[in-house]
Design an enzyme around this catalytic site. Structure first.
Site, PDB file in Angstrom:
ATOM      1  N   ASN A  89       0.812  -1.210   0.000  1.00 48.70           N
ATOM      2  CA  ASN A  89       0.000   0.000   0.000  1.00 48.70           C
ATOM      3  C   ASN A  89       0.853   1.272   0.000  1.00 48.70           C
ATOM      4  OD1 ASN A  89      -2.504   1.370   0.101  1.00 48.70           O
ATOM      5  ND2 ASN A  89      -3.314  -0.361   1.284  1.00 48.70           N
ATOM      6  N   HIS A 119      23.089   1.407  13.339  1.00 47.66           N
ATOM      7  CA  HIS A 119      24.395   2.065  13.500  1.00 47.66           C
ATOM      8  C   HIS A 119      24.990   1.629  14.825  1.00 47.66           C
ATOM      9  CE1 HIS A 119      23.861   4.801  10.093  1.00 47.66           C
ATOM     10  NE2 HIS A 119      22.573   4.834  10.462  1.00 47.66           N
ATOM     11  N   ALA A 143      -1.191  -1.060   8.958  1.00 49.11           N
ATOM     12  CA  ALA A 143      -0.747   0.302   8.642  1.00 49.11           C
ATOM     13  C   ALA A 143       0.298   0.795   9.644  1.00 49.11           C
ATOM     14  CB  ALA A 143      -1.958   1.242   8.674  1.00 49.11           C
ATOM     15  N   ALA A 161      -1.804  -2.734  13.351  1.00 49.64           N
ATOM     16  CA  ALA A 161      -1.435  -1.373  12.944  1.00 49.64           C
ATOM     17  C   ALA A 161      -0.593  -0.677  14.014  1.00 49.64           C
ATOM     18  CB  ALA A 161      -2.715  -0.572  12.684  1.00 49.64           C
ATOM     19  N   THR A 166      10.468  -5.668  16.860  1.00 47.91           N
ATOM     20  CA  THR A 166      11.884  -5.600  17.249  1.00 47.91           C
ATOM     21  C   THR A 166      12.525  -6.981  17.306  1.00 47.91           C
ATOM     22  OG1 THR A 166      11.329  -5.747  19.585  1.00 47.91           O
ATOM     23  CG2 THR A 166      11.473  -3.527  18.651  1.00 47.91           C
TER      24      THR A 166
HETATM   25  C1  LIG Z   1      -4.603  -6.829  14.846  1.00 49.89           C
HETATM   26  C2  LIG Z   1      -5.961  -6.684  14.163  1.00 49.89           C
HETATM   27  C3  LIG Z   1      -5.968  -7.395  12.814  1.00 49.89           C
HETATM   28  C4  LIG Z   1      -7.073  -7.256  15.035  1.00 49.89           C
HETATM   29  O1  LIG Z   1      -6.926  -8.616  15.232  1.00 49.89           O
HETATM   30  P1  LIG Z   1      -7.986  -9.385  16.161  1.00 49.89           P
HETATM   31  O2  LIG Z   1      -7.536 -10.799  16.275  1.00 49.89           O
HETATM   32  O3  LIG Z   1      -9.359  -9.147  15.642  1.00 49.89           O
HETATM   33  O4  LIG Z   1      -7.727  -8.678  17.553  1.00 49.89           O
HETATM   34  P2  LIG Z   1      -8.790  -7.989  18.556  1.00 49.89           P
HETATM   35  O5  LIG Z   1      -9.488  -6.846  17.878  1.00 49.89           O
HETATM   36  O6  LIG Z   1      -9.611  -9.080  19.156  1.00 49.89           O
HETATM   37  O7  LIG Z   1      -7.840  -7.353  19.663  1.00 49.89           O
HETATM   38  C5  LIG Z   1      -7.184  -8.142  20.635  1.00 49.89           C
HETATM   39  C6  LIG Z   1      -6.468  -7.188  21.589  1.00 49.89           C
HETATM   40  O8  LIG Z   1      -5.385  -6.535  20.886  1.00 49.89           O
HETATM   41  C7  LIG Z   1      -5.554  -5.117  20.931  1.00 49.89           C
HETATM   42  N1  LIG Z   1      -5.152  -4.612  19.635  1.00 49.89           N
HETATM   43  C8  LIG Z   1      -5.722  -4.861  18.425  1.00 49.89           C
HETATM   44  N2  LIG Z   1      -5.053  -4.244  17.438  1.00 49.89           N
HETATM   45  C9  LIG Z   1      -4.034  -3.572  18.043  1.00 49.89           C
HETATM   46  C10 LIG Z   1      -3.015  -2.748  17.545  1.00 49.89           C
HETATM   47  N3  LIG Z   1      -2.893  -2.504  16.250  1.00 49.89           N
HETATM   48  N4  LIG Z   1      -2.130  -2.247  18.437  1.00 49.89           N
HETATM   49  C11 LIG Z   1      -2.243  -2.502  19.771  1.00 49.89           C
HETATM   50  N5  LIG Z   1      -3.209  -3.290  20.286  1.00 49.89           N
HETATM   51  C12 LIG Z   1      -4.098  -3.803  19.442  1.00 49.89           C
HETATM   52  C13 LIG Z   1      -7.029  -4.896  21.187  1.00 49.89           C
HETATM   53  O9  LIG Z   1      -7.263  -3.644  21.770  1.00 49.89           O
HETATM   54  C14 LIG Z   1      -7.342  -6.050  22.095  1.00 49.89           C
HETATM   55  O10 LIG Z   1      -6.883  -5.740  23.382  1.00 49.89           O
HETATM   56  P3  LIG Z   1      -7.748  -6.172  24.695  1.00 49.89           P
HETATM   57  O11 LIG Z   1      -7.807  -7.680  24.642  1.00 49.89           O
HETATM   58  O12 LIG Z   1      -6.951  -5.637  25.840  1.00 49.89           O
HETATM   59  O13 LIG Z   1      -9.081  -5.542  24.511  1.00 49.89           O
HETATM   60  C15 LIG Z   1      -6.375  -5.189  13.967  1.00 49.89           C
HETATM   61  O14 LIG Z   1      -6.551  -4.565  15.233  1.00 49.89           O
HETATM   62  C16 LIG Z   1      -5.366  -4.382  13.166  1.00 49.89           C
HETATM   63  O15 LIG Z   1      -4.418  -3.775  13.697  1.00 49.89           O
HETATM   64  N6  LIG Z   1      -5.618  -4.363  11.861  1.00 49.89           N
HETATM   65  C17 LIG Z   1      -4.780  -3.644  10.917  1.00 49.89           C
HETATM   66  C18 LIG Z   1      -5.681  -2.796  10.011  1.00 49.89           C
HETATM   67  C19 LIG Z   1      -4.870  -2.060   9.030  1.00 49.89           C
HETATM   68  O16 LIG Z   1      -3.759  -1.635   9.285  1.00 49.89           O
HETATM   69  N7  LIG Z   1      -5.414  -1.916   7.851  1.00 49.89           N
HETATM   70  C20 LIG Z   1      -4.698  -1.256   6.766  1.00 49.89           C
HETATM   71  C21 LIG Z   1      -5.038  -1.863   5.463  1.00 49.89           C
HETATM   72  S1  LIG Z   1      -4.077  -3.327   5.149  1.00 49.89           S
END
Ligand SMILES: CC(C)(COP(=O)(O)OP(=O)(O)OC[C@H]1O[C@@H](n2cnc3c(N)ncnc32)[C@H](O)[C@@H]1OP(=O)(O)O)[C@@H](O)C(=O)NCCC(=O)NCCS
Length: 194
Positions: A89, A119, A143, A161, A166
């Site tokens: 993307n 570095h 993202a 996202a 690390t």
């Molecule tokens: C990780 C992701 C796929 C969700 O996966 P999931 O299995 O459905 O996870 P859940 O929504 O059940 O979240 C589980 C826990 O992780 C946390 N969490 C989810 N995404 C997170 C993130 N990016 N960063 C930090 N914590 C996150 C939630 O808050 C939740 O915490 P809790 O249990 O304390 O409430 C989604 O949150 C994500 O980041 N998607 C990326 C979307 C994106 O970037 N799209 C761009 C186009 S490709």
């Protein structure tokens, strides 16, 4: 559901005829990286404003899409390889001096940074240290994720996202946070792959 590219283009053009210039820019960029600075496979699309530096050390497979404003730089020695079916993307950046290897069918959200350079901060001249990044197949990087030098991410894993990776991540995991840590593990049924 996969997007029908022809149908998508026609719909966009009907509503926004001026988009023809964007499409022509993408066609030119795709042509350039297929035939003039060859580094992409058949049916791969490179949209306008995307730049590939040191293309001789870059190999992008078939059926990939590089959206606009992607930046890929290979090193003099470090190679950058994306296998077939990868989607990258906009505003994602890959600094491949230490080498970057990406498996098939991976998805990169907008604004991902993959860096392979560090570095030595104990040396006065901050000597550069290169370490390869390896990403398995069908990995989804959300993202604005940052991936640091030397990291390996296992097949099918999802990185949430905004995470900073690390350390190595296992396959079939959902990892989030800074530093990114696996919070879930899941099986992938063969029918869901592709
Ligand atoms: C990780 C992701 C796929 C969700 O996966 P999931 O299995 O459905 O996870 P859940 O929504 O059940 O979240 C589980 C826990 O992780 C946390 N969490 C989810 N995404 C997170 C993130 N990016 N960063 C930090 N914590 C996150 C939630 O808050 C939740 O915490 P809790 O249990 O304390 O409430 C989604 O949150 C994500 O980041 N998607 C990326 C979307 C994106 O970037 N799209 C761009 C186009 S490709």
């Amino acid at each position: 559901m996969p997007i029908d590219r022809k149908d998508y283009l026609l719909t966009v053009l009907k509503k926004n005829p001026g988009e023809i210039f964007e499409i022509m820019g993408s066609m030119w960029n795709t042509f350039k990286y297929r035939f003039i600075q060859p580094c992409i496979g058949k049916n791969t699309i490179v949209r306008r404003k995307t730049v590939i530096i040191n293309y001789a050390n870059v190999k992008i497979g078939k059926n990939c899409v590089l959206q606009d404003y992607v930046y890929i730089r290979a090193g003099a020695h470090g190679k950058v390889t994306f296998e077939d079916g990868c989607m990258i993307n906009s505003f994602s950046r890959f600094f491949g001096h230490g080498g970057i290897e990406v498996g098939e069918n991976c998805q990169f959200g907008p604004g991902v940074t993959v860096t392979t350079t560090g570095h030595d901060y104990k040396e006065n001249n901050l000597r550069e240290i290169f370490k390869k990044v390896t990403i398995g197949e069908r990995v989804w990087i959300g993202a604005n994720v940052t991936i640091l030098p030397g990291v390996t991410i296992g097949d099918y894993t999802v990185v949430g996202a905004g995470s900073v990776v690390t350390r190595d991540l296992p396959p079939n995991a959902v990892a989030v946070g800074s530093p990114a840590q696996a919070i879930k593990h899941f099986p992938v049924s063969p029918s869901r792959v592709n």
